[in-house]
Design a protein around this motif. Structure first.
Motif, short mmCIF file in Angstrom:
data_model
loop_
_atom_site.label_atom_id
_atom_site.label_comp_id
_atom_site.label_asym_id
_atom_site.label_seq_id
_atom_site.Cartn_x
_atom_site.Cartn_y
_atom_site.Cartn_z
N VAL A 110 -21.57 -43.82 51.31
CA VAL A 110 -22.10 -43.10 52.48
C VAL A 110 -21.92 -41.62 52.18
O VAL A 110 -20.99 -40.98 52.67
N PRO A 111 -22.83 -41.06 51.35
CA PRO A 111 -22.61 -39.68 50.90
C PRO A 111 -22.58 -38.66 52.04
O PRO A 111 -21.90 -37.64 51.93
N ARG A 112 -23.28 -38.94 53.12
CA ARG A 112 -23.29 -38.00 54.25
C ARG A 112 -21.88 -37.67 54.71
O ARG A 112 -21.56 -36.53 55.03
N ILE A 113 -21.03 -38.68 54.75
CA ILE A 113 -19.65 -38.44 55.18
C ILE A 113 -18.66 -38.65 54.02
O ILE A 113 -17.46 -38.84 54.25
N SER A 114 -19.17 -38.64 52.80
CA SER A 114 -18.31 -38.73 51.61
C SER A 114 -17.39 -39.95 51.66
O SER A 114 -16.17 -39.84 51.59
N GLN A 115 -18.01 -41.11 51.80
CA GLN A 115 -17.22 -42.34 51.86
C GLN A 115 -17.73 -43.34 50.81
O GLN A 115 -18.94 -43.51 50.66
N VAL A 116 -16.80 -43.97 50.11
CA VAL A 116 -17.13 -45.03 49.17
C VAL A 116 -16.42 -46.29 49.65
O VAL A 116 -15.23 -46.26 49.96
N GLN A 117 -17.16 -47.39 49.75
CA GLN A 117 -16.60 -48.64 50.27
C GLN A 117 -16.53 -49.68 49.16
O GLN A 117 -17.54 -50.01 48.55
N LEU A 118 -15.33 -50.17 48.90
CA LEU A 118 -15.16 -51.25 47.93
C LEU A 118 -14.95 -52.54 48.72
O LEU A 118 -13.92 -52.71 49.38
N MET A 119 -15.94 -53.43 48.69
CA MET A 119 -15.87 -54.67 49.47
C MET A 119 -15.66 -55.85 48.52
O MET A 119 -16.40 -56.01 47.55
N TYR A 120 -14.67 -56.65 48.82
CA TYR A 120 -14.31 -57.79 47.97
C TYR A 120 -14.77 -59.11 48.60
O TYR A 120 -14.96 -59.20 49.82
N ARG A 121 -14.91 -60.11 47.75
CA ARG A 121 -15.06 -61.48 48.23
C ARG A 121 -13.68 -62.13 48.14
O ARG A 121 -13.01 -62.01 47.11
N ALA A 122 -13.26 -62.76 49.22
CA ALA A 122 -11.90 -63.30 49.26
C ALA A 122 -11.89 -64.64 49.97
O ALA A 122 -12.86 -65.02 50.63
N CYS A 123 -10.79 -65.38 49.81
CA CYS A 123 -10.64 -66.60 50.60
C CYS A 123 -9.30 -66.56 51.33
O CYS A 123 -8.37 -65.85 50.93
N LEU A 124 -9.27 -67.32 52.40
CA LEU A 124 -8.09 -67.36 53.26
C LEU A 124 -7.16 -68.43 52.71
O LEU A 124 -7.60 -69.54 52.39
N GLU A 125 -5.90 -68.09 52.60
CA GLU A 125 -4.97 -69.08 52.04
C GLU A 125 -4.67 -70.20 53.04
O GLU A 125 -4.54 -71.35 52.67
N LYS A 126 -4.55 -69.85 54.31
CA LYS A 126 -4.36 -70.86 55.36
C LYS A 126 -5.08 -70.36 56.61
O LYS A 126 -5.18 -69.15 56.84
N PRO A 127 -5.60 -71.28 57.43
CA PRO A 127 -6.49 -70.85 58.53
C PRO A 127 -5.74 -70.30 59.74
O PRO A 127 -6.23 -70.39 60.86
N GLU A 128 -4.59 -69.73 59.50
CA GLU A 128 -3.83 -69.14 60.61
C GLU A 128 -4.17 -67.67 60.73
O GLU A 128 -3.77 -66.87 59.89
N ILE A 129 -4.92 -67.34 61.76
CA ILE A 129 -5.31 -65.94 61.98
C ILE A 129 -5.03 -65.57 63.43
O ILE A 129 -5.11 -66.41 64.33
N PHE A 130 -4.65 -64.32 63.62
CA PHE A 130 -4.31 -63.82 64.96
C PHE A 130 -4.77 -62.38 65.03
O PHE A 130 -4.71 -61.66 64.02
N PRO A 131 -5.21 -61.91 66.19
CA PRO A 131 -5.64 -60.51 66.27
C PRO A 131 -4.48 -59.54 66.07
O PRO A 131 -3.44 -59.69 66.70
N GLY A 132 -4.69 -58.56 65.18
CA GLY A 132 -3.74 -57.46 65.03
C GLY A 132 -4.04 -56.40 66.09
O GLY A 132 -4.96 -56.56 66.89
N PRO A 133 -3.31 -55.28 66.07
CA PRO A 133 -3.47 -54.27 67.13
C PRO A 133 -4.87 -53.64 67.22
O PRO A 133 -5.25 -53.16 68.28
N GLU A 134 -5.65 -53.69 66.12
CA GLU A 134 -6.99 -53.10 66.16
C GLU A 134 -8.08 -54.11 66.46
O GLU A 134 -9.26 -53.78 66.42
N SER A 135 -7.69 -55.37 66.76
CA SER A 135 -8.67 -56.42 67.03
C SER A 135 -8.44 -57.01 68.43
O SER A 135 -7.31 -57.28 68.82
#
Lengths: 191, 191
Positions: A110-135
């Protein structure tokens, strides 16, 4: 690509002036008081498309911008982190998720705001997920149930579609921005 | 990987104090005078392994560190550049070379100094190269003539070897640091 070189970002403070420091070739913000040079280095966002048994992890944002919309776990790389460590930390912070990184999915910019995004493909080790403070909430979505219209940013669409193209491939070259699209910010929490 | 989280970088100026700004979770340098927050974001280095008819472009450094040693055209990504634009600019600045980027070769990281290196595989459009202000000389080396012992940085070795592994491949996943190696700085010109 449009010429964005003439854009001058807002001053970081009232005492900063725009000039070329000694030994440099570019104009920078320099504090007229103490001489501190405020380099505006491009920022690195790290994140991931996280799968568990064919379903994809999404987080509903508890913060602006795009509060209430769905996003991938992603955020600014911190000091002394590798990009992979940063992507794992973001998944942990935003969804209490423990992930294993499989491959670099994309490098968006995103050159307009000088941002480079590195996006990975990943898998979840166990299906236990919970919202953190930003979710507000976190969930695993089957592909046909992804809330496309409620995605927080265009690059959430890009990364999900790029994930889909490569989900059965072990070796592939990372994607870049879709043709003609100059990108968008993943979040705005750091000036 | 060693724990580097306790490392605190040198203060950017005499008036900066280390504290957690409002709304943040990490300690930052804050100017005690005007409140300016000095975020130390990881820095992005962009560079390339550039080939022309089987020979590789190297630049002999005219500046410290490692003045007189051979390196790849690489340097800090500037504001409002995409990584590919930055890699092309570095080749132009250091070797007056016009290059075409073919693929992302590697993403190396140097967490100790918060640096991420995006190294591309590229080819030279025409064999006209000349030393720029940061190079003493520039040359195209056949593989068996590469001056390995005079390489400026270990990551020059890494990138050249990773180039060699993929030179006949069209599609490959980018490399990361060789196992157990935490990386090294490509240059030190920006604090």
């Amino acid at each position: 690509m449009s010429n964005t070189r003439s854009y001058v970002p807002p001053s970081p403070g009232p005492r900063f002036v725009r000039r070329v420091p000694e030994g440099d070739t570019n104009e920078r913000y320099v504090c007229d008081d103490c001489g501190h040079i405020h380099y505006i280095n491009p920022k690195i966002v790290v994140g991931s498309v996280v799968a568990f048994e064919g379903r994809i992890l999404l987080c509903r944002r508890a913060i602006e911008p795009r509060k209430g919309f769905w996003t991938l776990p992603a955020g600014f790389l911190e000091e002394h982190e590798t990009p992979e460590e940063g992507a794992r930390r973001e998944a942990r912070e935003e969804a209490c998720a423990t992930i294993t990184i499989e491959a670099l999915l994309a490098v968006y910019s995103v050159p307009r705001i000088s941002q480079v995004q590195l996006m990975y493909r990943a898998c979840l080790e166990k299906p236990e997920i919970f919202p953190g403070p930003e979710s507000l909430e976190v969930d695993l979505f089957a592909w046909h149930k992804i809330p496309w219209d409620e995605a927080a940013f265009p690059s959430v669409h890009w990364a999900l579609n790029h994930y889909w193209e490569t989900k059965d491939k072990r070796v592939f070259a990372p994607f870049v921005n879709p043709e003609g699209q100059s990108g968008n910010a993943f979040s705005m929490k750091r000036p």
